[in-house]
Motif scaffolding. Structure first.
Motif, PDB file in Angstrom:
ATOM      1  N   GLU A   1     -12.101  10.985  11.491  1.00 21.79           N
ATOM      2  CA  GLU A   1     -11.256  12.242  10.900  1.00 21.79           C
ATOM      3  C   GLU A   1     -10.760  10.748  10.430  1.00 21.79           C
ATOM      4  N   ALA A   2      -9.596  11.234   9.877  1.00 22.53           N
ATOM      5  CA  ALA A   2      -8.285  10.868   8.688  1.00 22.53           C
ATOM      6  C   ALA A   2      -7.027  11.203   8.542  1.00 22.53           C
ATOM      7  N   LEU A   3      -6.024  11.124   8.943  1.00 25.83           N
ATOM      8  CA  LEU A   3      -4.940  12.281   8.167  1.00 25.83           C
ATOM      9  C   LEU A   3      -4.100  11.451   7.791  1.00 25.83           C
ATOM     10  N   PHE A   4      -3.412  11.821   6.653  1.00 20.55           N
ATOM     11  CA  PHE A   4      -2.255  10.893   5.724  1.00 20.55           C
ATOM     12  C   PHE A   4      -1.187  11.746   6.187  1.00 20.55           C
ATOM     13  N   GLU A   5      -0.250  11.184   6.187  1.00 24.11           N
ATOM     14  CA  GLU A   5       1.002  11.696   6.143  1.00 24.11           C
ATOM     15  C   GLU A   5       1.872  10.717   4.989  1.00 24.11           C
ATOM     16  N   PRO A   6       2.702  11.373   3.823  1.00 25.43           N
ATOM     17  CA  PRO A   6       3.361  10.237   2.983  1.00 25.43           C
ATOM     18  C   PRO A   6       3.985   9.896   3.629  1.00 25.43           C
ATOM     19  N   GLY A   7       5.170   8.929   3.809  1.00 21.11           N
ATOM     20  CA  GLY A   7       6.476   8.084   3.692  1.00 21.11           C
ATOM     21  C   GLY A   7       7.298   7.829   2.489  1.00 21.11           C
ATOM     22  N   LYS A   8       8.434   7.132   2.671  1.00 27.79           N
ATOM     23  CA  LYS A   8       9.534   7.229   1.817  1.00 27.79           C
ATOM     24  C   LYS A   8       9.170   5.027   2.511  1.00 27.79           C
ATOM     25  N   GLY A   9       9.896   4.340   1.557  1.00 25.21           N
ATOM     26  CA  GLY A   9       9.224   2.960   1.401  1.00 25.21           C
ATOM     27  C   GLY A   9       8.162   1.779   1.134  1.00 25.21           C
ATOM     28  N   ASN A  10       8.085   1.331   1.190  1.00 22.43           N
ATOM     29  CA  ASN A  10       7.099   0.445   1.616  1.00 22.43           C
ATOM     30  C   ASN A  10       5.688   0.123   2.353  1.00 22.43           C
ATOM     31  N   LYS A  11       5.812   0.955   2.848  1.00 19.74           N
ATOM     32  CA  LYS A  11       4.764   0.229   4.391  1.00 19.74           C
ATOM     33  C   LYS A  11       3.892   1.614   4.597  1.00 19.74           C
TER      34      LYS A  11
END
Length: 99
Positions: A29-39
């Motif tokens: 299972e892969a869960l992604f949450e977007p974020g700010k910045g460049n990492k």
């Protein structure tokens, strides 16, 4: 069980949370949450001990062929093959980038 933490440069913007796959025999299972910045922070919990080099190589290959999104990726692995792992990661990134 092994826990792996990886960091990569995230140069692509993804707007949405996304889920790909299910935890089960031979899958992940892969869960992604977007974020700010460049990492891109990657947290992997796997049933396969000693697999850190395999995961590092997989993400190195993905980052070479395309840009990675910024955010947090959480992976729950139950022995997925490298091909299935890459498919799930690419699916979750694609889903996260849809408007």
């Amino acid at each position: 069980m092994e826990r792996i933490e990886l960091q990569y440069t995230g140069s692509k913007t993804a707007r949405n949370r996304a889920l790909s796959g299910v935890v089960g025999s031979g899958d992940m299972e892969a869960l992604f949450e977007p974020g700010k910045g460049n990492k891109l922070s990657v947290s992997i919990k796997t049933s396969v001990d000693g697999s850190t080099p395999r995961w590092q190589r997989l993400f190195d290959r993905i980052s070479i062929t395309g840009s990675l999104p910024s955010g947090k990726l959480v992976i729950h692995d139950f022995g997925a093959t490298p091909g299935v792992a890459r498919l799930r990661i690419e699916q979750v990134f694609e889903e996260a980038s849809h408007d």
